[in-house]
Design a protein around this motif. Structure first.
Motif, PDB file in Angstrom:
ATOM      1  N   THR A   1       0.814  -1.215   0.000  1.00  0.00           N
ATOM      2  CA  THR A   1       0.000   0.000   0.000  1.00  0.00           C
ATOM      3  C   THR A   1       0.843   1.258   0.000  1.00  0.00           C
ATOM      4  O   THR A   1       0.319   2.346   0.145  1.00  0.00           O
TER       5      THR A   1
ATOM      6  N   ARG B   1       5.672   3.975  -6.117  1.00  0.00           N
ATOM      7  CA  ARG B   1       4.860   3.038  -6.892  1.00  0.00           C
ATOM      8  C   ARG B   1       4.955   1.667  -6.244  1.00  0.00           C
ATOM      9  O   ARG B   1       5.962   1.313  -5.659  1.00  0.00           O
ATOM     10  N   THR B   2       3.893   0.903  -6.402  1.00  0.00           N
ATOM     11  CA  THR B   2       3.901  -0.488  -5.975  1.00  0.00           C
ATOM     12  C   THR B   2       3.713  -1.344  -7.226  1.00  0.00           C
ATOM     13  O   THR B   2       3.428  -0.824  -8.307  1.00  0.00           O
TER      14      THR B   2
ATOM     15  N   ALA C   1       1.259  -3.036  -7.907  1.00  0.00           N
ATOM     16  CA  ALA C   1      -0.130  -2.889  -8.327  1.00  0.00           C
ATOM     17  C   ALA C   1      -0.387  -1.576  -9.061  1.00  0.00           C
ATOM     18  O   ALA C   1      -1.362  -1.465  -9.785  1.00  0.00           O
ATOM     19  N   THR C   2       0.469  -0.566  -8.883  1.00  0.00           N
ATOM     20  CA  THR C   2       0.217   0.740  -9.499  1.00  0.00           C
ATOM     21  C   THR C   2       1.217   1.115 -10.582  1.00  0.00           C
ATOM     22  O   THR C   2       0.969   2.053 -11.329  1.00  0.00           O
ATOM     23  N   ALA C   3       2.330   0.436 -10.698  1.00  0.00           N
ATOM     24  CA  ALA C   3       3.363   0.781 -11.691  1.00  0.00           C
ATOM     25  C   ALA C   3       3.021   0.174 -13.047  1.00  0.00           C
ATOM     26  O   ALA C   3       2.531  -0.948 -13.130  1.00  0.00           O
ATOM     27  N   ARG C   4       3.297   0.930 -14.107  1.00  0.00           N
ATOM     28  CA  ARG C   4       3.141   0.428 -15.467  1.00  0.00           C
ATOM     29  C   ARG C   4       4.426   0.698 -16.229  1.00  0.00           C
ATOM     30  O   ARG C   4       5.148   1.658 -15.948  1.00  0.00           O
TER      31      ARG C   4
ATOM     32  N   GLU D   1       5.920   4.116 -17.547  1.00  0.00           N
ATOM     33  CA  GLU D   1       6.499   5.084 -16.616  1.00  0.00           C
ATOM     34  C   GLU D   1       8.014   4.964 -16.500  1.00  0.00           C
ATOM     35  O   GLU D   1       8.645   5.807 -15.875  1.00  0.00           O
TER      36      GLU D   1
ATOM     37  N   ARG E   1      -8.217  -6.859  -8.383  1.00  0.00           N
ATOM     38  CA  ARG E   1      -7.414  -5.750  -8.902  1.00  0.00           C
ATOM     39  C   ARG E   1      -6.273  -6.230  -9.792  1.00  0.00           C
ATOM     40  O   ARG E   1      -5.729  -5.467 -10.556  1.00  0.00           O
ATOM     41  N   ASP E   2      -5.922  -7.508  -9.708  1.00  0.00           N
ATOM     42  CA  ASP E   2      -4.824  -8.045 -10.496  1.00  0.00           C
ATOM     43  C   ASP E   2      -5.301  -9.049 -11.550  1.00  0.00           C
ATOM     44  O   ASP E   2      -4.531  -9.860 -12.019  1.00  0.00           O
TER      45      ASP E   2
ATOM     46  N   ARG F   1       2.234  -9.555 -11.183  1.00  0.00           N
ATOM     47  CA  ARG F   1       2.309  -8.147 -11.557  1.00  0.00           C
ATOM     48  C   ARG F   1       3.676  -7.811 -12.140  1.00  0.00           C
ATOM     49  O   ARG F   1       3.801  -6.986 -13.044  1.00  0.00           O
TER      50      ARG F   1
END
Length: 133
Positions: free
Chosen positions: A5, A21-22, A24-27, A30, A50-51, A66
């Motif tokens: 989190t 970033r985690t 779950a949030t990094a792409r 970026e 979410r995944d 992920r």
């Protein structure tokens, strides 16, 4: 492994580093490159709705789904990817060969970082996508 989190990393004897970033949030868009210092295993927080796009691990020792998603996206975008300490196995799981253009793997971080730095100067690993005439 960092808190899923967010939060901060507390290095030995250093100032805390804020997590931006985690998994779950990094792409991949970026980042200019990915550097893997090992093979992250999936944590309990890797699963759930979410995944869903990342898939699910098949056994407890499977790589984090992920991270696999991040790697395959970066590969398709022609980004430089480097790693050591099991990173070659992780790349193989994604179907990426260790000798492909823009990929640097090995035993020592110094050589890999040097090769990755050179690859970054080319912006993308265009040789990964040969033209068919």
């Amino acid at each position: 492994m960092p808190d899923p989190t967010g939060g901060a990393l507390d290095p030995d004897g250093g100032d805390p580093i804020t997590i931006q970033r985690t998994y779950a949030t990094a792409r991949s868009v970026e980042f200019d490159a990915l550097l893997l210092a090992g093979e992250p295993q999936a944590g309990a927080h890797a699963y759930g709705a979410r995944d869903a796009k990342a898939g699910t691990a098949q056994h407890p020792q499977a790589p984090d789904p992920r991270v696999l998603l991040l790697l395959t996206e970066a590969y398709r975008h022609g980004k430089a990817i480097g790693g050591w300490n099991g990173a070659g196995d992780l790349l193989a799981t994604c179907g990426v060969g260790a000798n492909e253009p823009g990929i640097a793997t090995g035993d020592t971080s110094t050589a890999i970082v040097a090769e990755l730095t050179h690859t970054l100067g080319e912006h993308r690993a265009w040789d990964r996508f040969p033209a068919n005439l």
